[in-house]
Design an enzyme around this catalytic site. Sequence first.
Site, mmCIF file in Angstrom:
data_model
loop_
_atom_site.group_PDB
_atom_site.id
_atom_site.type_symbol
_atom_site.label_atom_id
_atom_site.label_comp_id
_atom_site.label_asym_id
_atom_site.label_seq_id
_atom_site.Cartn_x
_atom_site.Cartn_y
_atom_site.Cartn_z
ATOM 1 N N VAL A 182 16.956 8.520 -0.928
ATOM 2 C CA VAL A 182 17.823 7.415 -1.338
ATOM 3 C C VAL A 182 18.688 7.832 -2.522
ATOM 4 O O VAL A 182 19.911 7.620 -2.533
ATOM 5 C CB VAL A 182 16.975 6.167 -1.697
ATOM 6 C CG1 VAL A 182 17.838 5.108 -2.384
ATOM 7 C CG2 VAL A 182 16.323 5.586 -0.449
ATOM 8 N N VAL A 183 18.052 8.434 -3.521
ATOM 9 C CA VAL A 183 18.773 8.822 -4.734
ATOM 10 C C VAL A 183 19.838 9.874 -4.432
ATOM 11 O O VAL A 183 21.002 9.747 -4.835
ATOM 12 C CB VAL A 183 17.796 9.339 -5.809
ATOM 13 C CG1 VAL A 183 18.566 9.935 -6.992
ATOM 14 C CG2 VAL A 183 16.881 8.215 -6.281
ATOM 15 N N GLY B 253 0.816 -1.211 0.000
ATOM 16 C CA GLY B 253 0.000 0.000 0.000
ATOM 17 C C GLY B 253 0.849 1.259 0.000
ATOM 18 O O GLY B 253 1.875 1.315 0.675
ATOM 19 N N ARG C 208 -5.550 -1.850 9.300
ATOM 20 C CA ARG C 208 -5.466 -3.330 9.308
ATOM 21 C C ARG C 208 -5.668 -3.870 10.726
ATOM 22 O O ARG C 208 -6.707 -3.627 11.328
ATOM 23 C CB ARG C 208 -4.126 -3.800 8.734
ATOM 24 C CG ARG C 208 -3.957 -3.506 7.250
ATOM 25 C CD ARG C 208 -2.884 -4.357 6.639
ATOM 26 N NE ARG C 208 -1.654 -4.311 7.418
ATOM 27 C CZ ARG C 208 -0.612 -5.106 7.207
ATOM 28 N NH1 ARG C 208 -0.674 -6.031 6.278
ATOM 29 N NH2 ARG C 208 0.489 -4.991 7.932
ATOM 30 N N GLY D 171 5.645 -1.972 3.883
ATOM 31 C CA GLY D 171 5.221 -2.526 5.162
ATOM 32 C C GLY D 171 5.780 -3.912 5.412
ATOM 33 O O GLY D 171 6.784 -4.307 4.818
ATOM 34 N N ASP D 172 5.090 -4.689 6.255
ATOM 35 C CA ASP D 172 5.647 -5.971 6.668
ATOM 36 C C ASP D 172 5.757 -6.971 5.524
ATOM 37 O O ASP D 172 6.713 -7.753 5.471
ATOM 38 C CB ASP D 172 4.857 -6.557 7.843
ATOM 39 C CG ASP D 172 3.411 -6.870 7.493
ATOM 40 O OD1 ASP D 172 2.929 -6.405 6.444
ATOM 41 O OD2 ASP D 172 2.765 -7.601 8.270
ATOM 42 N N ARG E 241 0.938 -5.349 -5.299
ATOM 43 C CA ARG E 241 1.125 -6.526 -4.457
ATOM 44 C C ARG E 241 1.454 -7.682 -5.400
ATOM 45 O O ARG E 241 0.819 -7.845 -6.434
ATOM 46 C CB ARG E 241 -0.134 -6.802 -3.638
ATOM 47 C CG ARG E 241 -0.528 -5.607 -2.760
ATOM 48 C CD ARG E 241 -1.633 -5.952 -1.776
ATOM 49 N NE ARG E 241 -2.132 -4.766 -1.091
ATOM 50 C CZ ARG E 241 -1.558 -4.190 -0.053
ATOM 51 N NH1 ARG E 241 -0.422 -4.697 0.418
ATOM 52 N NH2 ARG E 241 -2.076 -3.127 0.521
ATOM 53 N N GLU F 236 -15.773 10.313 21.680
ATOM 54 C CA GLU F 236 -16.366 9.803 22.922
ATOM 55 C C GLU F 236 -15.991 8.343 23.179
ATOM 56 O O GLU F 236 -15.867 7.912 24.323
ATOM 57 C CB GLU F 236 -17.883 9.941 22.874
ATOM 58 C CG GLU F 236 -18.400 11.341 23.194
ATOM 59 C CD GLU F 236 -18.075 12.366 22.115
ATOM 60 O OE1 GLU F 236 -17.914 13.560 22.448
ATOM 61 O OE2 GLU F 236 -17.971 11.982 20.924
ATOM 62 N N MET G 173 -8.792 3.201 8.766
ATOM 63 C CA MET G 173 -7.927 2.106 8.340
ATOM 64 C C MET G 173 -6.915 1.754 9.439
ATOM 65 O O MET G 173 -6.910 2.363 10.506
ATOM 66 C CB MET G 173 -7.224 2.473 7.035
ATOM 67 C CG MET G 173 -8.176 2.707 5.877
ATOM 68 S SD MET G 173 -7.369 3.264 4.354
ATOM 69 C CE MET G 173 -7.018 1.683 3.596
ATOM 70 N N ARG H 2 -17.942 16.240 12.886
ATOM 71 C CA ARG H 2 -18.501 16.739 14.145
ATOM 72 C C ARG H 2 -19.372 17.975 13.912
ATOM 73 O O ARG H 2 -20.377 18.171 14.606
ATOM 74 C CB ARG H 2 -17.385 17.042 15.148
ATOM 75 C CG ARG H 2 -17.924 17.332 16.554
ATOM 76 C CD ARG H 2 -16.815 17.641 17.541
ATOM 77 N NE ARG H 2 -16.044 16.481 17.928
ATOM 78 C CZ ARG H 2 -16.422 15.589 18.844
ATOM 79 N NH1 ARG H 2 -17.604 15.714 19.441
ATOM 80 N NH2 ARG H 2 -15.647 14.577 19.154
ATOM 81 N N ASP I 166 2.458 0.064 11.929
ATOM 82 C CA ASP I 166 2.412 -1.248 12.574
ATOM 83 C C ASP I 166 3.687 -2.078 12.400
ATOM 84 O O ASP I 166 3.646 -3.306 12.511
ATOM 85 C CB ASP I 166 1.213 -2.048 12.046
ATOM 86 C CG ASP I 166 1.297 -2.317 10.540
ATOM 87 O OD1 ASP I 166 2.167 -1.718 9.864
ATOM 88 O OD2 ASP I 166 0.495 -3.118 10.038
ATOM 89 N N THR J 292 4.230 2.947 5.646
ATOM 90 C CA THR J 292 2.843 2.491 5.762
ATOM 91 C C THR J 292 2.082 3.419 6.693
ATOM 92 O O THR J 292 2.621 3.838 7.722
ATOM 93 C CB THR J 292 2.758 1.046 6.305
ATOM 94 O OG1 THR J 292 1.396 0.753 6.662
ATOM 95 C CG2 THR J 292 3.631 0.844 7.528
ATOM 96 N N ILE J 293 0.843 3.730 6.350
ATOM 97 C CA ILE J 293 0.052 4.612 7.210
ATOM 98 C C ILE J 293 -0.356 3.911 8.496
ATOM 99 O O ILE J 293 -0.735 4.557 9.466
ATOM 100 C CB ILE J 293 -1.202 5.151 6.496
ATOM 101 C CG1 ILE J 293 -2.197 4.030 6.203
ATOM 102 C CG2 ILE J 293 -0.831 5.909 5.225
ATOM 103 C CD1 ILE J 293 -3.574 4.515 5.758
ATOM 104 N N ASP J 294 -0.283 2.571 8.515
ATOM 105 C CA ASP J 294 -0.790 1.809 9.659
ATOM 106 C C ASP J 294 0.082 1.938 10.908
ATOM 107 O O ASP J 294 -0.382 1.623 12.012
ATOM 108 C CB ASP J 294 -0.910 0.330 9.298
ATOM 109 C CG ASP J 294 -1.832 0.096 8.112
ATOM 110 O OD1 ASP J 294 -2.747 0.922 7.896
ATOM 111 O OD2 ASP J 294 -1.638 -0.902 7.397
#
Length: 319
Positions: free
Chosen positions: A23-24, A11, A171, A102-103, A72, A187, A169, A154, A129, A125-127
């Site tokens: 990197v470059v 992702g 995962r 990610g992983d 993927r 809340e 999101m 709201r 994780d 990764t935005i997760d």
Amino acid sequence: MKRIAVLTSGGDSPGMNAAIRAVVRKANFHGVEVMGVYHGYEGFIDGKMELLDLGSVGGIIQRGGTKLFSSRCPQFKEDEYQLQGIKKMKEAGVEGLVVIGGDGSYRGALELTKKGFPSVGVPGTIDNDIPGTEYTIGFDTALNTVVESIDKIRDTATSHENSFIVEVMGRDAGDIALWAGLAAGAESILIPEEEYDIDDIISRIQHGIARDKKHSIIIVAEGVMAGNELAKILKEKADITTRVSVLGHIQRGGSPSARDRVLAGLFGAKAVEVLLEGRSGRAVGIKNHQVYDYDLEEAFSNKHKADLSLYTLSKELSI
């Protein structure tokens, strides 16, 4: 090393372009060429790459997504295709690889390392994780996107005196829900790392109504359940009607925040340093404001942990 490669996999996340740029330019500063591999491990297998020079990564630091595209690639799990990709890289003179993802991307990098092809992982990764690092590239931007969305929801919730469920999101990780919920004053927050109590959620909504509060915001991480499923439970159990907003892939897009751009620069540069020092099978991360590298195996032997002190605090502040 005289030539390395970089790819983005899985992702997309805001800041991947900034990491590619780092990197470059870090490699070029040390006289090392960089090949950009297109479409993740799919491109690695097929040898879809081109030389990235200083100009090719100009003007991308502020762009979301990834200029190298991503995909993927289930077939990359097979030895045959890993070896095919390594052969393509060696034919192009590539001696090492930086993998941003990610992983799942990390697992690919680890397999390449085991087959003698030096690889380093950069957490994108935005997760948020990935074990071994407190923050991943893209998390901060996604978090701010979610908070901005909740603030707008709201406004509507207040105007129409409704309770809203916002599905985010992540995962199997609750970081986005947890941090966004605390930042936006939700809340109730439901995360995979903690068992939820539906009676407590109902009680909080009813307590708010009793003190003349006309709306509630409930944040649910996708790893717990779908927002519509939670809405159904609340209706059946307590006759509470809610509106549901599923933020979806909007969370992955947008210009990366300043924090994510800086983090991407630090991580990308560190990955290059690791390869040029002759080390592989490493991942880069940040702990206590210090960038470091660690064994890729640790990303799988350990489990990501959410900061549950934030979960406790959110419950105390949302009374």
